[in-house]
Design an enzyme around this catalytic site. Structure first.
Site, PDB file in Angstrom:
ATOM      1  N   ARG A 119       0.814  -1.231   0.000  1.00  0.00           N
ATOM      2  CA  ARG A 119       0.000   0.000   0.000  1.00  0.00           C
ATOM      3  C   ARG A 119       0.844   1.276   0.000  1.00  0.00           C
ATOM      4  O   ARG A 119       0.374   2.358   0.367  1.00  0.00           O
ATOM      5  CB  ARG A 119      -0.965   0.036   1.188  1.00  0.00           C
ATOM      6  N   LYS A 141       2.354  12.055 -11.178  1.00  0.00           N
ATOM      7  CA  LYS A 141       1.514  11.127 -11.948  1.00  0.00           C
ATOM      8  C   LYS A 141       2.374   9.928 -12.291  1.00  0.00           C
ATOM      9  O   LYS A 141       3.485  10.091 -12.816  1.00  0.00           O
ATOM     10  CB  LYS A 141       1.074  11.769 -13.275  1.00  0.00           C
ATOM     11  N   GLU A 183       9.110  18.856 -24.824  1.00  0.00           N
ATOM     12  CA  GLU A 183       8.444  19.310 -23.594  1.00  0.00           C
ATOM     13  C   GLU A 183       8.927  20.707 -23.189  1.00  0.00           C
ATOM     14  O   GLU A 183       8.166  21.489 -22.629  1.00  0.00           O
ATOM     15  CB  GLU A 183       8.652  18.308 -22.450  1.00  0.00           C
ATOM     16  N   LYS A 225       7.143  23.564 -14.452  1.00  0.00           N
ATOM     17  CA  LYS A 225       6.262  22.424 -14.233  1.00  0.00           C
ATOM     18  C   LYS A 225       5.849  22.332 -12.762  1.00  0.00           C
ATOM     19  O   LYS A 225       4.685  22.088 -12.440  1.00  0.00           O
ATOM     20  CB  LYS A 225       6.937  21.120 -14.690  1.00  0.00           C
ATOM     21  N   GLU A 235      -5.182  18.165 -11.184  1.00  0.00           N
ATOM     22  CA  GLU A 235      -5.593  18.568 -12.531  1.00  0.00           C
ATOM     23  C   GLU A 235      -7.050  19.008 -12.619  1.00  0.00           C
ATOM     24  O   GLU A 235      -7.812  18.524 -13.451  1.00  0.00           O
ATOM     25  CB  GLU A 235      -5.296  17.422 -13.517  1.00  0.00           C
ATOM     26  N   ARG A 239      -3.279  22.743 -14.360  1.00  0.00           N
ATOM     27  CA  ARG A 239      -2.418  21.617 -14.737  1.00  0.00           C
ATOM     28  C   ARG A 239      -2.813  21.046 -16.097  1.00  0.00           C
ATOM     29  O   ARG A 239      -1.978  20.455 -16.795  1.00  0.00           O
ATOM     30  CB  ARG A 239      -2.454  20.530 -13.647  1.00  0.00           C
ATOM     31  N   ASN A 243      -1.138  19.547 -20.797  1.00  0.00           N
ATOM     32  CA  ASN A 243      -1.529  18.545 -21.801  1.00  0.00           C
ATOM     33  C   ASN A 243      -1.484  19.101 -23.219  1.00  0.00           C
ATOM     34  O   ASN A 243      -1.875  18.407 -24.165  1.00  0.00           O
ATOM     35  CB  ASN A 243      -2.943  18.030 -21.519  1.00  0.00           C
ATOM     36  N   HIS A 246      -0.683  16.923 -26.122  1.00  0.00           N
ATOM     37  CA  HIS A 246      -0.666  15.533 -25.658  1.00  0.00           C
ATOM     38  C   HIS A 246      -1.923  14.742 -25.999  1.00  0.00           C
ATOM     39  O   HIS A 246      -1.904  13.522 -25.929  1.00  0.00           O
ATOM     40  CB  HIS A 246      -0.421  15.479 -24.146  1.00  0.00           C
ATOM     41  N   HIS A 250      -0.688  11.612 -27.581  1.00  0.00           N
ATOM     42  CA  HIS A 250      -0.807  10.287 -26.960  1.00  0.00           C
ATOM     43  C   HIS A 250      -1.531   9.311 -27.873  1.00  0.00           C
ATOM     44  O   HIS A 250      -1.213   8.125 -27.907  1.00  0.00           O
ATOM     45  CB  HIS A 250      -1.539  10.387 -25.613  1.00  0.00           C
ATOM     46  N   HIS A 260       8.048   9.830 -27.778  1.00  0.00           N
ATOM     47  CA  HIS A 260       7.078  10.718 -27.129  1.00  0.00           C
ATOM     48  C   HIS A 260       7.203  12.163 -27.639  1.00  0.00           C
ATOM     49  O   HIS A 260       6.201  12.809 -27.951  1.00  0.00           O
ATOM     50  CB  HIS A 260       7.277  10.663 -25.610  1.00  0.00           C
TER      51      HIS A 260
END
Ligand code: GLY
Length: 350
Positions: A119, A141, A183, A225, A235, A239, A243, A246, A250, A260
């Site tokens: 956990r 993330k 990026e 960032k 988000e 935030r 994206n 993206h 993606h 990427h």
């Protein structure tokens, strides 16, 4: 967020906001060996991939290490199961500290495995690529892809620390430098017109030749960032701007097995075209973005199967009911969140 400059290299880092879950430490311009000052060697397990392990084998000497197969195609649940098996074999318990050393695939998967093992055990990262330094290792993330769906499974949990050793970039292949600059250019497009102008005047080669310039650039991007995610970890608002490029990026990345950065570059150009057609983004700014991407050896267009891409886009996490939160530009340095109805988006994509 605490910032420690381990050596005195001139960088651009300013005080970073902290609070909430952001109480970790950034060690800028540190050497890998500094890790021994941060964690106990006996209670720590390193996770890396076979590329990083081969190139930097001596750095891992004396550390318990789990070596993963390299590449985005291994950012899948099966690799997490492998890590968990290895953690059990190595008697990892709740006091074990896990450090992910590598690019974005390694940091994403390490953060995820550490967050679910028993956990959750504590973890930190040593990013080894530009992309991981300026983006992937920051923000909490983490997770894995499911088939071609990028980052479909995961959670948000912050690392205890990030250690930046710029010497690790000496062996980074050129295509990985290019990848990372997608990026950096993204940050400039959405948040920083001044950095955009600076990038226009520089080149990948000039950053490769000047360690101070590179350190300042990385620290500036870490700051951009971090500031965004500290203020909106889950988000709900700003935030989402990260994206930019993206959504389409993606969708095409795993389908065409693109790096990427290439996928994001193509996605940013698509978002700029949409910005020009439904927003007030100027033709002049559109041209500047295209020229900057090309200057950093990034693709500005790609001939993809629009029907297939549409099928993947519909599964994107950014879809909310009948619309998709798309990130558009008003101008260079100014991004906005624009919900676009799925039917309109379908037309725009086609
Ligand atoms: N790990 C990348 C992010 O949180 O954005």
């Amino acid at each position: 967020m605490k910032v420690i400059k381990v050596s005195s290299l001139a960088g651009a880092s300013e005080a970073l906001p902290s609070g909430g879950n952001f109480n970790g430490v950034y060690y800028f311009d540190a050497e890998f060996a500094y890790l021994e000052q941060i964690v106990s060697k006996q209670q720590t397990i390193l996770i890396t991939d076979e590329n990083v392990f081969e190139i930097h084998r001596q750095l891992f000497s004396g550390w318990q290490t789990i070596v993963l197969p390299a590449g985005e195609q291994h950012k899948q649940q099966a690799t997490v199961d492998y890590i968990i098996g290895e953690l059990i074999t190595k008697n990892a318990d709740r006091n074990t500290f896990i450090v992910g050393i590598g690019g974005g695939v390694v940091t994403d998967i390490t953060g995820y495995a550490a967050s679910i093992y028993m956990r959750g055990v504590k973890f930190g990262f040593i990013p080894t690529t530009i992309l991981a330094m300026v983006d992937a290792s920051i923000g909490g993330k983490n997770g894995v892809d499911v088939g071609i769906y990028k980052n479909l499974v995961g959670l948000i949990k912050q690392p205890e620390f990030l250690l930046f050793d710029y010497a690790l970039l000496k062996t980074l292949p050129d295509h990985q430098w290019i990848n990372g600059f997608a990026e950096v250019i993204k940050h400039a497009c959405i948040k920083d017109a001044e950095m955009f102008a600076m990038l226009e005047a520089e080149s990948i080669e000039s950053f490769q030749l000047d360690k101070n310039k590179l350190a300042a650039l990385i620290e500036k991007n870490v700051q951009i960032k971090t500031s965004v995610v500290v203020n909106d970890e889950f988000e709900k608002g700003d935030r989402k701007l990260l994206n930019f490029g993206h959504t389409l990026g993606h969708a095409i990345e795993n389908m065409y097995q693109l790096p990427h950065g290439h996928a994001v570059s193509i996605g940013m150009m698509a978002a700029c075209h949409i910005s020009a057609s439904i927003n007030n983004f100027s033709a002049d700014d559109l041209k500047k973005v295209k020229q900057l991407l090309e200057k950093y050896h990034l693709p500005a267009q790609y001939d993809f199967d629009k029907d297939k891409i549409w099928e993947v886009l519909k599964m994107d996490k950014k879809r909310a009911g009948n619309s998709m939160n798309f990130i558009l530009l008003n101008a260079i340095g100014h991004a906005i969140i624009q919900p676009i109805p799925m039917s309109e988006l379908e037309n725009l994509i086609h």
